[in-house]
Design a protein around this motif. Sequence first.
Motif, PDB file in Angstrom:
ATOM      1  N   VAL B 465       0.835  -1.207   0.000  1.00 48.96           N
ATOM      2  CA  VAL B 465       0.000   0.000   0.000  1.00 48.96           C
ATOM      3  C   VAL B 465       0.868   1.255   0.000  1.00 48.96           C
ATOM      4  N   SER B 466       0.580   2.142  -0.900  1.00 49.92           N
ATOM      5  CA  SER B 466       1.243   3.452  -0.901  1.00 49.92           C
ATOM      6  C   SER B 466       0.332   4.435  -1.617  1.00 49.92           C
ATOM      7  N   GLY B 467       0.658   5.705  -1.489  1.00 43.55           N
ATOM      8  CA  GLY B 467      -0.147   6.736  -2.152  1.00 43.55           C
ATOM      9  C   GLY B 467      -1.390   7.094  -1.367  1.00 43.55           C
ATOM     10  N   ASN B 468      -2.436   7.498  -2.094  1.00 41.68           N
ATOM     11  CA  ASN B 468      -3.654   8.000  -1.454  1.00 41.68           C
ATOM     12  C   ASN B 468      -4.484   6.876  -0.854  1.00 41.68           C
ATOM     13  N   VAL B 469      -4.852   7.031   0.396  1.00 41.53           N
ATOM     14  CA  VAL B 469      -5.789   6.114   1.046  1.00 41.53           C
ATOM     15  C   VAL B 469      -6.792   6.958   1.833  1.00 41.53           C
ATOM     16  N   THR B 470      -7.865   6.305   2.227  1.00 37.60           N
ATOM     17  CA  THR B 470      -8.856   6.981   3.069  1.00 37.60           C
ATOM     18  C   THR B 470      -9.032   6.188   4.356  1.00 37.60           C
ATOM     19  N   LEU B 471      -8.772   6.863   5.469  1.00 34.65           N
ATOM     20  CA  LEU B 471      -9.019   6.259   6.777  1.00 34.65           C
ATOM     21  C   LEU B 471     -10.481   6.499   7.132  1.00 34.65           C
ATOM     22  N   GLU B 472     -11.161   5.456   7.544  1.00 32.31           N
ATOM     23  CA  GLU B 472     -12.563   5.586   7.930  1.00 32.31           C
ATOM     24  C   GLU B 472     -12.734   5.114   9.365  1.00 32.31           C
ATOM     25  N   VAL B 473     -13.364   5.911  10.158  1.00 33.52           N
ATOM     26  CA  VAL B 473     -13.714   5.537  11.530  1.00 33.52           C
ATOM     27  C   VAL B 473     -15.231   5.470  11.583  1.00 33.52           C
ATOM     28  N   ILE B 474     -15.737   4.303  11.942  1.00 31.62           N
ATOM     29  CA  ILE B 474     -17.148   4.007  11.687  1.00 31.62           C
ATOM     30  C   ILE B 474     -17.837   3.502  12.952  1.00 31.62           C
ATOM     31  N   GLU B 475     -19.091   3.875  13.083  1.00 28.94           N
ATOM     32  CA  GLU B 475     -19.970   3.167  14.014  1.00 28.94           C
ATOM     33  C   GLU B 475     -21.080   2.551  13.179  1.00 28.94           C
ATOM     34  N   PHE B 476     -21.217   1.234  13.273  1.00 33.47           N
ATOM     35  CA  PHE B 476     -22.309   0.562  12.575  1.00 33.47           C
ATOM     36  C   PHE B 476     -23.533   0.522  13.470  1.00 33.47           C
ATOM     37  N   SER B 477     -24.671   0.693  12.851  1.00 30.52           N
ATOM     38  CA  SER B 477     -25.922   0.659  13.599  1.00 30.52           C
ATOM     39  C   SER B 477     -26.169  -0.738  14.156  1.00 30.52           C
ATOM     40  N   MET B 478     -26.517  -0.811  15.433  1.00 32.11           N
ATOM     41  CA  MET B 478     -26.818  -2.114  16.023  1.00 32.11           C
ATOM     42  C   MET B 478     -28.177  -2.620  15.544  1.00 32.11           C
ATOM     43  N   ARG B 479     -28.979  -1.735  14.979  1.00 31.22           N
ATOM     44  CA  ARG B 479     -30.314  -2.127  14.558  1.00 31.22           C
ATOM     45  C   ARG B 479     -30.292  -2.860  13.226  1.00 31.22           C
ATOM     46  N   ASP B 480     -29.603  -2.277  12.246  1.00 33.60           N
ATOM     47  CA  ASP B 480     -29.657  -2.895  10.924  1.00 33.60           C
ATOM     48  C   ASP B 480     -28.292  -3.010  10.251  1.00 33.60           C
ATOM     49  N   GLY B 481     -27.225  -2.709  10.977  1.00 36.50           N
ATOM     50  CA  GLY B 481     -25.895  -2.878  10.410  1.00 36.50           C
ATOM     51  C   GLY B 481     -25.465  -1.773   9.465  1.00 36.50           C
ATOM     52  N   SER B 482     -26.325  -0.788   9.269  1.00 35.33           N
ATOM     53  CA  SER B 482     -25.934   0.309   8.384  1.00 35.33           C
ATOM     54  C   SER B 482     -24.932   1.217   9.097  1.00 35.33           C
ATOM     55  N   VAL B 483     -24.300   2.075   8.322  1.00 30.34           N
ATOM     56  CA  VAL B 483     -23.313   2.983   8.900  1.00 30.34           C
ATOM     57  C   VAL B 483     -24.046   4.095   9.652  1.00 30.34           C
ATOM     58  N   ALA B 484     -23.810   4.184  10.961  1.00 31.43           N
ATOM     59  CA  ALA B 484     -24.488   5.196  11.772  1.00 31.43           C
ATOM     60  C   ALA B 484     -23.658   6.466  11.856  1.00 31.43           C
ATOM     61  N   GLN B 485     -22.376   6.314  12.022  1.00 29.66           N
ATOM     62  CA  GLN B 485     -21.481   7.475  12.058  1.00 29.66           C
ATOM     63  C   GLN B 485     -20.240   7.129  11.245  1.00 29.66           C
ATOM     64  N   LEU B 486     -19.801   8.073  10.465  1.00 30.80           N
ATOM     65  CA  LEU B 486     -18.650   7.799   9.595  1.00 30.80           C
ATOM     66  C   LEU B 486     -17.811   9.056   9.460  1.00 30.80           C
ATOM     67  N   ILE B 487     -16.534   8.909   9.729  1.00 31.52           N
ATOM     68  CA  ILE B 487     -15.584  10.010   9.516  1.00 31.52           C
ATOM     69  C   ILE B 487     -14.552   9.511   8.518  1.00 31.52           C
ATOM     70  N   ARG B 488     -14.310  10.296   7.505  1.00 30.01           N
ATOM     71  CA  ARG B 488     -13.313   9.924   6.501  1.00 30.01           C
ATOM     72  C   ARG B 488     -12.160  10.909   6.567  1.00 30.01           C
ATOM     73  N   VAL B 489     -10.958  10.357   6.612  1.00 30.59           N
ATOM     74  CA  VAL B 489      -9.765  11.196   6.677  1.00 30.59           C
ATOM     75  C   VAL B 489      -8.854  10.815   5.512  1.00 30.59           C
ATOM     76  N   PRO B 490      -8.681  11.697   4.532  1.00 36.06           N
ATOM     77  CA  PRO B 490      -7.773  11.381   3.428  1.00 36.06           C
ATOM     78  C   PRO B 490      -6.320  11.432   3.894  1.00 36.06           C
TER      79      PRO B 490
END
Lengths: 162, 494
Positions: B465-490
């Motif tokens: 891995v090198s170059g551009n990546v995106t760090l994601e910090v996520i909370e998944f919903s306990m109800r349906d598994g969807s993304v509840a909170q998401l922060i993206r850091v390039p």
Amino acid sequence: MTDRWREVYDREYPRLLRALVAIGRDPAAAEDAAQEALVKAHRTGLDRIERLSAWLLVVGTREVFRRARQSRREREVWATVPERGNGLDTVADRADLLEALGQLPERQRAVVVARYYYGLSYDEIAEHFEIKSGTVGATLHQAIERLRQIHLAGRLARGAMR
Amino acid sequence: MTDERRDDEILGRALARAVETIDVNETPYERSRLVVRPLRRPMLPVWQFAAAAAAVVLAVAIGSWLASPRQAAEPGPVAPSGSPSPTPSQPATPTPPPPFTSPLDHQRVYFARDGLPPVGMHVAGIGTQATAEERIASRLGALNPRSGVTPPSGASNAYPSEDPAVLKVSSVRIQGDQATVDFQLPASGAMGRSAKGSAASLGLAQQLVYTATEEPGIRRVLFTENGGNPMTIDQLVLDKPLSREDVFGYASAGSTSAAPGHGATTGTTRTLITRTTVDQVALGLARVVIETDQKKDDPETYPDFNVTVAQNDESSNRVGGKWRLVVTVAHSQDRTTGTKIIDATPLRSLVASAGPSGSVVYEIGLDDLRPWRTALLYDPVRFVIDIGGAPSSIFKVNAVYSPAPGASVGRTFTVSGIANNFEANVVVRVRDSRGTDVFTGNTTATNCCEPGGSFELTLTLPGSVSGNVTLEVIEFSMRDGSVAQLIRVPLTVR
């Protein structure tokens, strides 16, 4: 600002923003262009715009391309455009499709998004994007064929790496 | 429909779904340019213009009849360096109002920072005039690079460098908590000469709004140019009054709801000490730590604490800034009660006092109401109140402090921040530029939920891995598994 404009914003802005990200490949420029298109719509007046969705898409698309030509940094920014989905294959497929879309010429990108994401008819595309009506179908077909080739190549490449 | 045409449609629909699932940072209507940026309506037809003019004349006539006594008392435009001419009804030698005094440093101007809210800086000799109008004009004048003031490290100044005799504040009018500032410019739009593009335009708007509203009691400011025309900065038209929260760059203002700590309301009296930092944990972030003498042996009995938010009345509370966070800690004492002046954006002061029923009350004076969050840490028990941070690294009450957006990292790096997630679970994912996951892991924050906790995870990416990546910090919903909170850091991997 009236509630009417809030309704317009809530209805049009999310779809317009995504369309412009897909067409222009630069989220920041897409945001600027979407906001500008809405402000221009307000200045023009709703009663003077026949089909608002298509009008916003055309105005926003022009703005995105204008900014892209200025910035000359499409490649770097495109690399950060995110996607989301439920399964790995779905996500990867969508990423491939969006990346393939990004490799099309500007006009083909706009026409494909107008047709398949906005659901505009051939005649509407011809009218709003100032293309001869007879060439819309051919432009779309060429774009889809090219998309299919790039997309397929991406899937094959990904399969080979597994 | 032919097979070929049908295939085209299938691929087209797949593409439409892909576009629909592009995750974008949507600007809420309240912060859209339809609201924040002023609108220039097209020219009215003649009959409409005539009707509008008649309506204005009528409204002015009625308004002046209804409000004439009050209007007579309101201040008019004030030339910043001039003094009012005496009138027959005034004393021959008018007594100037007493200068506003405050323990806070109001000799301040603000400079823009890339991707962050603006930062204040002390400039000696400004903001000391007798009237608020003159003080506002003097602070704004110090933004001109020709005044000799240079921005602090990491900040920039997009104010045009121009002869101060040609580009200057021509008048300031104050009405309630709003100031109207008119600039004399050599040409229409000249304010934006050095601020091309949306980021630079916003940066200059931040500088102007923050600097003008540094005046105590002023919350909003309307800028005009050359005798009342709407001011433009490149493509940005400032034709409505703006507050600091309108321009600070966050997706939304901080919560005005109370943040409960859910601790014990009675128990052993704890001794508290406080620490404050600004720009150390992360750029743009102020951190207030209230540390107890309670160790980790009994984490469930920590003293209860509660955080509330209030707009500060600067005329009666001169150290409270524009907004105050009020933290009440139960069954505690602080031997160092009193007022501590901080004056480092966004923190202005920290006031500690004894509260009711054996509690301690801390009042945190702030420059603006940027997003804030609380966290609970152990060993010893500490309450953390974090205010601000990089706008793009904040989502609701979660925040990533490190790495910073756009940072260059090695293949091994540490992710840290505050999370307020279900069961304190924090999912961390790194994706390469093709959207392929190159790292997926999770960690646990020190606490959940309300207050949140801090988290830290050191991860190592594959060697390829090198170059551009995106760090994601996520909370998944306990109800349906969807993304509840998401922060993206390039990020860029070296």
